[in-house]
Design an enzyme around this catalytic site. Structure first.
Site, PDB file in Angstrom:
ATOM      1  N   ASP A 179       0.827  -1.210   0.000  1.00  0.00           N
ATOM      2  CA  ASP A 179       0.000   0.000   0.000  1.00  0.00           C
ATOM      3  C   ASP A 179       0.865   1.266   0.000  1.00  0.00           C
ATOM      4  OD1 ASP A 179      -3.032  -1.103   1.113  1.00  0.00           O
ATOM      5  OD2 ASP A 179      -1.274  -2.367   1.387  1.00  0.00           O
TER       6      ASP A 179
ATOM      7  N   TYR B 218      -2.162   3.980  -6.402  1.00  0.00           N
ATOM      8  CA  TYR B 218      -3.419   4.614  -5.988  1.00  0.00           C
ATOM      9  C   TYR B 218      -3.929   5.598  -7.042  1.00  0.00           C
ATOM     10  CZ  TYR B 218      -3.130   2.548  -1.361  1.00  0.00           C
ATOM     11  OH  TYR B 218      -3.092   1.658  -0.318  1.00  0.00           O
TER      12      TYR B 218
ATOM     13  N   ASN C 208      -6.574  -4.200  -4.481  1.00  0.00           N
ATOM     14  CA  ASN C 208      -7.865  -3.693  -4.943  1.00  0.00           C
ATOM     15  C   ASN C 208      -7.743  -2.372  -5.692  1.00  0.00           C
ATOM     16  OD1 ASN C 208      -7.253  -2.955  -2.054  1.00  0.00           O
ATOM     17  ND2 ASN C 208      -8.925  -1.521  -2.404  1.00  0.00           N
TER      18      ASN C 208
ATOM     19  N   HIS D  54      -2.841  -9.778  -1.126  1.00  0.00           N
ATOM     20  CA  HIS D  54      -3.084  -8.414  -0.643  1.00  0.00           C
ATOM     21  C   HIS D  54      -3.918  -8.343   0.643  1.00  0.00           C
ATOM     22  CE1 HIS D  54      -3.399  -4.115  -0.713  1.00  0.00           C
ATOM     23  NE2 HIS D  54      -4.720  -4.157  -0.876  1.00  0.00           N
TER      24      HIS D  54
ATOM     25  N   HIS E  88     -11.324  -3.372   7.045  1.00  0.00           N
ATOM     26  CA  HIS E  88     -11.306  -4.623   6.268  1.00  0.00           C
ATOM     27  C   HIS E  88     -11.398  -5.867   7.158  1.00  0.00           C
ATOM     28  CE1 HIS E  88     -10.375  -2.102   2.881  1.00  0.00           C
ATOM     29  NE2 HIS E  88      -9.238  -1.714   3.404  1.00  0.00           N
TER      30      HIS E  88
ATOM     31  N   HIS F  55      -3.228  -4.140   2.491  1.00  0.00           N
ATOM     32  CA  HIS F  55      -4.653  -3.770   2.545  1.00  0.00           C
ATOM     33  C   HIS F  55      -5.020  -2.978   3.789  1.00  0.00           C
ATOM     34  CE1 HIS F  55      -8.500  -3.899   0.664  1.00  0.00           C
ATOM     35  NE2 HIS F  55      -9.068  -4.763   1.481  1.00  0.00           N
ATOM     36  N   VAL F  56      -4.771  -3.508   4.970  1.00  0.00           N
ATOM     37  CA  VAL F  56      -5.003  -2.769   6.210  1.00  0.00           C
ATOM     38  C   VAL F  56      -3.803  -1.865   6.443  1.00  0.00           C
ATOM     39  CG1 VAL F  56      -5.350  -2.934   8.703  1.00  0.00           C
ATOM     40  CG2 VAL F  56      -6.437  -4.584   7.174  1.00  0.00           C
ATOM     41  N   HIS F  57      -4.042  -0.572   6.635  1.00  0.00           N
ATOM     42  CA  HIS F  57      -2.942   0.391   6.696  1.00  0.00           C
ATOM     43  C   HIS F  57      -2.351   0.452   8.100  1.00  0.00           C
ATOM     44  CE1 HIS F  57      -5.127   2.428   3.086  1.00  0.00           C
ATOM     45  NE2 HIS F  57      -4.515   1.299   2.759  1.00  0.00           N
TER      46      HIS F  57
END
Length: 562
Positions: free
Chosen positions: A207, A237, A291, A373, A383, A410-412
């Site tokens: 990410d 992004y 995603n 991911h 998420h 995915h999870v920041h």
């Protein structure tokens, strides 16, 4: 080094037992280096590092005029150069020449007008070998009033072969007939596959995005001098921005409800690849889709930029798509699993994954590491249990074949999970690690699902990729609840901070994992550190020879048997 047998457990003495070795001054305070724990000591009690409120949870985008993102070459000279592993004796070299176009109507460039050539050798400035490759352009088309279309520059992919392990090669790429060659770059090939040969350092990021936090992460990672970089999804992004280039850190605010399609500002891909080119032109850079790479357009096309821009060894690993593939790096077998393509047990990816795992020779590549991911285990509100269907589809297979570690984005935030199988501690299960905080503009994930008011409605977390169960698999509750009321016992360490991770494989049984936070002195203080220890003499699923002695192996079999 001595070895002591305690029951079925082997304890290695001397090499990995690190005692307190003194103190030093960092930031004006004395810091004591503690003994590094090992997974043999698990399961670990849940720990949450308190977020430092003096830090920002996000940062601004790099401006379009920043020297790190503007085009630095003229005309058709190569830029955005990226390396990727192929087979142990081969490397992919990719780059872009020419300029992108954007407007109501665009005319794609003709790839046949520029050759794809890499010249290389082991001597600087003397190029004794060359290889030719292929080229293409891609377009992102939106046939709606007010939206702009995009067509890329010419994207080149060349596979150079006949490379020797552990050797430095010098190369340049471009079209020699047009005198349009890049400056010289260099890379070092990885060690040949084998139980005692490993890359020195492997960096893991997820990410990333294109913010000042992103550049901080990349700068820290480069100073750690990795031999290989693994990017676990959500790269540029570009889909946070509409086609006029404006956007926000909130996907919903950017598009609202009146946009005919969730458009994407493709020039951010070019900016992003320029930002990371100093790294990717010298170190192999292996990606898997997230995603934010979805980017739908007309004719139900998606992941077009991801598939066009990055060469990955999918054909070399018998995969039919760049959405999932595998490769070896010394004594490690890496598996890149696609979370945004069918992963049902009846699907093509599952069949490929089963065959790929069955082919792994643990006598050659003792370590098996998987990446995808979205996290299968996650205690953040963000998420939460979003891909429970995927976990239920694939976890038995990964456990059966003794996958050692699994990385997610995915999870920041950062989270390390105890060795698990089906939500229960299992010393023969994988260690799960989330590193989805490379620096993206969507800010850090702070709330946890176990906090008051933090538990999402189960029906708001469907797994849309899974078709057999209508996208909802959240029935594996804890005491009848969807969320825990405190940090789950399987969550060993969580920390909301930007950073990157480093893998250092020491031998066939010991791997040092280090989590480096951007706010720390990366060479002095670390966010989290642990030795991940394999036990092939205890866990039959980690030992090919003993596993193959079984005529039948079910998900309920106990791998801790002789």
């Amino acid at each position: 080094m001595g070895v002591v047998m305690r029951g079925r457990r082997m304890v290695f003495l001397g090499l990995f037992v690190v005692l307190v070795i003194g103190s030093f001054v960092a930031g004006g305070e004395a810091v004591v280096r503690q003994r590094i724990p090992t997974t043999l000591e698990g399961p670990f009690k849940p720990y949450t590092k308190k977020f430092d409120k003096s830090l920002r949870a996000g940062s601004d985008d790099l401006p379009m005029y920043d020297p790190r993102v503007v085009k630095r070459v003229t005309a058709i000279y190569p830029e955005q150069i990226t390396l990727a592993l192929s087979t142990p004796d081969a490397m992919w070299v990719s780059w872009i020449s020419g300029d992108w176009q954007m407007g109501p109507k665009v005319t794609p460039l003709d790839p046949s007008t520029v050759k794809s050539v890499v010249e290389f050798s082991t001597v600087s400035g003397v190029y004794t070998d060359s290889a030719n490759g292929t080229s293409e352009v891609y377009s992102q088309i939106y046939p709606f009033e007010g939206l702009l279309n995009y067509t890329s520059g010419i994207i080149h992919h060349v596979r150079i072969t006949g490379l020797k392990p552990g050797t430095t090669y010098f190369y340049r790429c471009g079209d020699p007939t047009l005198s349009a060659m890049s400056d010289e770059h260099a890379f070092k090939t990885l060690p040949a596959p084998g139980p005692s040969s490993y890359p020195t350092r492997i960096a893991i990021i997820g990410d990333l995005g294109l913010t000042y936090n992103s550049t901080s992460t990349v700068d820290h990672m480069r100073e750690n001098n990795p031999d290989l970089v693994l990017m676990v999804g959500d790269l540029s992004y570009a889909n946070l921005y509409i086609t006029n280039g404006t956007g926000t850190s909130d996907y919903g605010q950017t598009f609202g409800k009146i946009t005919p399609i969730h458009e994407t500002y493709q020039p951010r891909w070019d900016m992003w690849q320029r930002m990371i080119e100093p790294l990717t032109s010298t170190v192999p850079f292996m990606v898997i889709e997230g995603n934010h790479e979805y980017e739908p357009q007309i004719n139900n096309e998606s992941f077009v930029a991801y598939n066009a821009r990055f060469a990955v060894p999918h054909a070399e690993s018998n995969s039919s798509t760049s959405m999932y593939y595998s490769f070896n790096a010394g004594g490690i077998h890496f598996i890149m699993i696609g979370a945004y393509i069918d992963y049902n047990r009846t699907g093509e990816q599952f069949r490929w994954l089963k065959e790929d795992l069955a082919r792994v020779d643990r006598n050659v590549t003792p370590w098996v590491i998987a990446l995808t991911h979205p996290p299968w285990y996650n205690s953040y509100k963000s998420h939460y249990r979003e891909v429970e269907c995927m976990r239920q589809s694939m976890e038995d297979l990964l456990y059966k074949y003794g996958v050692d570690v699994m990385f997610h984005g995915h999870v920041h935030a950062y989270e390390r999970i105890n060795r698990l199988y089906n939500y229960k501690y299992d010393p023969c299960g994988p260690v799960y690690i989330t590193v989805g905080d490379g620096g993206n503009g969507e800010k850090l994930a702070l709330p946890h699902a176990d906090e008051k008011g933090g538990c999402p409605d189960p029906m708001t977390t469907p797994d849309h990729t899974f078709s057999n169960l209508s996208g909802y698999c959240g029935f594996n509750f804890t005491n009848g609840k969807f969320c825990w009321d405190k940090q789950p016992v399987w969550s060993a360490w969580r920390d909301s901070s930007f950073g990157h991770g480093i893998i250092e494989v020491k031998n066939a049984t010991h791997l040092l994992w280090t989590w480096h936070r951007n706010q720390d002195h990366y060479d002095e203080v670390v966010g989290d550190q642990i030795y991940i220890v394999r036990q092939p003499h205890v866990c039959a699923n980690q030992n090919m020879l003993r596993r193959n002695k079984s005529t039948y192996y079910s998900s309920r079999s106990d791998p801790r048997r002789k």
